[in-house]
Write a protein that holds these residues in place. Structure first.
Motif, PDB file in Angstrom:
ATOM      1  N   LEU A  13       0.816  -1.209   0.000  1.00 36.14           N
ATOM      2  CA  LEU A  13       0.000   0.000   0.000  1.00 36.14           C
ATOM      3  C   LEU A  13       0.850   1.260   0.000  1.00 36.14           C
ATOM      4  N   LYS A  14       1.979   1.220   0.693  1.00 39.31           N
ATOM      5  CA  LYS A  14       2.873   2.383   0.696  1.00 39.31           C
ATOM      6  C   LYS A  14       3.394   2.653  -0.711  1.00 39.31           C
ATOM      7  N   MET A  18       2.556   5.964  -3.096  1.00 40.20           N
ATOM      8  CA  MET A  18       3.545   6.810  -3.762  1.00 40.20           C
ATOM      9  C   MET A  18       3.239   6.959  -5.250  1.00 40.20           C
ATOM     10  N   ARG A  19       2.811   5.863  -5.886  1.00 34.66           N
ATOM     11  CA  ARG A  19       2.449   5.932  -7.307  1.00 34.66           C
ATOM     12  C   ARG A  19       1.229   6.830  -7.509  1.00 34.66           C
ATOM     13  N   GLU A  25       0.070  14.386  -8.885  1.00 39.50           N
ATOM     14  CA  GLU A  25       0.924  15.526  -9.209  1.00 39.50           C
ATOM     15  C   GLU A  25       1.004  15.754 -10.718  1.00 39.50           C
ATOM     16  N   LYS A  26       1.109  14.679 -11.472  1.00 41.49           N
ATOM     17  CA  LYS A  26       1.173  14.794 -12.930  1.00 41.49           C
ATOM     18  C   LYS A  26      -0.126  15.374 -13.479  1.00 41.49           C
ATOM     19  N   LEU A  27      -1.254  14.873 -12.989  1.00 36.23           N
ATOM     20  CA  LEU A  27      -2.543  15.382 -13.456  1.00 36.23           C
ATOM     21  C   LEU A  27      -2.699  16.860 -13.144  1.00 36.23           C
ATOM     22  N   GLU A  28      -2.343  17.231 -11.926  1.00 38.81           N
ATOM     23  CA  GLU A  28      -2.493  18.629 -11.520  1.00 38.81           C
ATOM     24  C   GLU A  28      -1.531  19.538 -12.281  1.00 38.81           C
ATOM     25  N   SER A  29      -0.362  19.031 -12.625  1.00 43.35           N
ATOM     26  CA  SER A  29       0.619  19.863 -13.327  1.00 43.35           C
ATOM     27  C   SER A  29       0.181  20.209 -14.742  1.00 43.35           C
ATOM     28  N   VAL A  30      -0.676  19.386 -15.321  1.00 43.49           N
ATOM     29  CA  VAL A  30      -1.182  19.675 -16.660  1.00 43.49           C
ATOM     30  C   VAL A  30      -2.609  20.225 -16.625  1.00 43.49           C
ATOM     31  N   LEU A  41      -6.045   7.828  -3.140  1.00 45.57           N
ATOM     32  CA  LEU A  41      -5.185   8.098  -1.986  1.00 45.57           C
ATOM     33  C   LEU A  41      -5.960   7.947  -0.680  1.00 45.57           C
ATOM     34  N   THR A  42      -7.166   8.447  -0.653  1.00 40.95           N
ATOM     35  CA  THR A  42      -7.995   8.356   0.541  1.00 40.95           C
ATOM     36  C   THR A  42      -8.303   6.904   0.887  1.00 40.95           C
TER      37      THR A  42
END
Length: 56
Positions: A13-14, A18-19, A25-30, A41-42
Motif C-alpha cells: 500500500l505504501k 507513492m504511485r 501531481e502529474k494530473l495537476e501539473s497539466v 489516496l484516501t
C-alpha cells in the motif's frame, strides 16, 4: 491475517500510495482533474489505518 501478511500488505500500500501521489501531481501539473487519484489516496489511507490497528 498473520503479522507477516499485514506487514506485506502495508508495504504494498505504501508503494501504491507513492504511485498515486505521483499520478495526482502529474494530473495537476497539466491542469487535469485529480479527483480520482485523490479518492484512490484516501482509500489507501483508510486501508493503511485499518491494517495498522490489526498490527497492534
Amino acid at each position: 491475517m498473520t503479522q507477516s501478511e499485514i506487514q506485506n500488505r502495508i508495504a504494498e500500500l505504501k508503494m501504491e500510495y507513492m504511485r498515486a501521489q505521483d499520478d495526482l501531481e502529474k494530473l495537476e501539473s497539466v491542469g487535469r482533474d485529480g479527483a480520482s487519484a485523490q479518492k484512490r489516496l484516501t482509500l489507501i489511507e483508510e486501508e493503511l489505518s485499518e491494517l495498522r490497528k490489526l498490527e497492534e
